[in-house]
Scaffold this active site. Sequence first.
Site, short mmCIF file in Angstrom:
data_model
loop_
_atom_site.label_atom_id
_atom_site.label_comp_id
_atom_site.label_asym_id
_atom_site.label_seq_id
_atom_site.Cartn_x
_atom_site.Cartn_y
_atom_site.Cartn_z
CD GLU A 92 39.83 6.75 45.88
OE1 GLU A 92 41.05 6.86 45.75
OE2 GLU A 92 39.13 7.64 46.40
CG HIS A 114 47.95 -12.54 69.83
ND1 HIS A 114 48.03 -13.58 70.71
CD2 HIS A 114 49.10 -12.56 69.11
CE1 HIS A 114 49.19 -14.19 70.56
NE2 HIS A 114 49.86 -13.59 69.58
CE LYS A 120 36.61 14.57 45.85
NZ LYS A 120 37.48 14.58 44.69
O1 PA5 Z 1 43.36 8.25 44.10
C1 PA5 Z 1 42.84 9.34 44.02
O2 PA5 Z 1 42.76 9.96 42.94
C2 PA5 Z 1 42.31 10.04 45.24
O3 PA5 Z 1 42.31 9.22 46.36
C3 PA5 Z 1 43.14 11.27 45.53
O4 PA5 Z 1 44.46 10.91 45.82
C4 PA5 Z 1 42.57 12.10 46.68
O5 PA5 Z 1 41.21 12.36 46.48
C5 PA5 Z 1 43.31 13.42 46.80
O6 PA5 Z 1 43.28 14.10 45.58
P1 PA5 Z 1 44.20 15.31 45.27
O7 PA5 Z 1 45.61 14.85 45.20
O8 PA5 Z 1 43.71 15.85 43.98
O9 PA5 Z 1 44.02 16.30 46.38
#
Ligand code: PA5
Length: 442
Positions: free
Chosen positions: A276, A297, A411
């Site tokens: 990410e 394996h 989203k």
């Molecule tokens: O790294 C990030 O920002 C995302 O992966 C969030 O952790 C994830 O979308 C969850 O977000 P939130 O903590 O706002 O619910």
Amino acid sequence: MLKFNFSNLMNDVIGEAGLAEDDFSSVNTDSAMEGILSRKYTEMEFLDLYKADVSPVKEAGKYARGFENFLLLGIGGSALGPRSILEALSPFHNLKKNPRVFIYDNVDPMTLETMLNIIDLKNTGINVITKSGSTAETIASFMIIWQGLKEQASKPEDHIIVTTDPEKGNLRKIVRDYNLRSLSIPPGAGGRYSVLSPVGLLLAEVIGMNSEEFLKGAGDMHKVCMNKDLGSNPALMFASCLYLMQQKKGRSITVIMPYADRLKPFSEWFCQLWAESLGKEGKGLTPYPSVGTTDQHSQLQLWMEGPEDKVVVFLAIEDYGTDIEIPNVFQEMEGLSYLSGHSLGELIKIEQEASEIALTKNRRPNITIRIPEIDAYHIGQMFHFFELATAMTGFLFHINPFNQPGVEEGKNLTYGMMGKEGYEAKRKEFARYRLHKGRFEI
Ligand code: PA5
């Protein structure tokens, strides 16, 4: 301290597949370190987490330990870090200790129903974690649990500990309106960089760990990773090696392979952080989770002889905290008796080195990080090391490692279809694309 070995990436060891010393002079490590030291983005508060006051988290942990069950609701960075702490430091926790811990990080109805059949909400503390306070998955499951508590518990609010932004977001508003217990995630610590905040530390306290140990490990790692000298900064070296391997050798897949079952969720945490943070603007490195010896394996064949697109990062454990002798049985079997007199600890360590050597002999680049033992201190070091290295790699690629613009569209389309105000156009768009489905369905 963790030990790092980058030799098996170099051309004097693996020939043309490897990097030359000179290659490192083409990497702008100064500018990557400038990005860190000048805190190029506001979302870099993860750099300070090791200095935080942990008393609120300790107090909340003490409170949560009073329940029979502890249910964590969160997703992405709000769940992967806590899960890796749980598995690394208290494996098979629910068979041995209270409170039993459950992590619900999806909206699969069968998982939630199964959990709710196992736990009694009346005896359950619930930690709702969302930095933004609005993530659909976490909020939907919180709504269901809240309703369950209203039906089953005399004081639903006594069961909840919210972990969210100190000021902003819907969840913070709910905390105020319903007078709920809460912990704060520093506003500048993004989800996947937040494990060393109350996001991960509350669960650590719940399972009997000392959060200060994680932060001490992170702090010690911080000290060695803040200088611009590549030769003495392991995070900068890791970032430069993986960056160069992609730029010079076209190797864009990073395999992470801990030799410990307990670190399997840790490799999933790493994968989110790496994917990410780095995958944007057509750039990035693809993380690939695995575990040794199991995946020898399953996957090793591909890494040995498949496409030359990977770098394998081994996490080798020096002390497993225990060992088991292999007994003198089946001595009449010539092909098996060699195992007797050795131990499982010896076998797993030899296998890790054997994989390292086999890959090296086949000129497949690999890195080894040696971890003295799997405890809170070293887990803290590893979290901070990989967060720093990821941020530095992002700076080398000239991308922002702290945002995730690519996840917004999905989203928004979901909001449209679920009827959220302001997303009507997305609903129409969703319906339009849905028409394409079915053209090739059988
Ligand atoms: O790294 C990030 O920002 C995302 O992966 C969030 O952790 C994830 O979308 C969850 O977000 P939130 O903590 O706002 O619910």
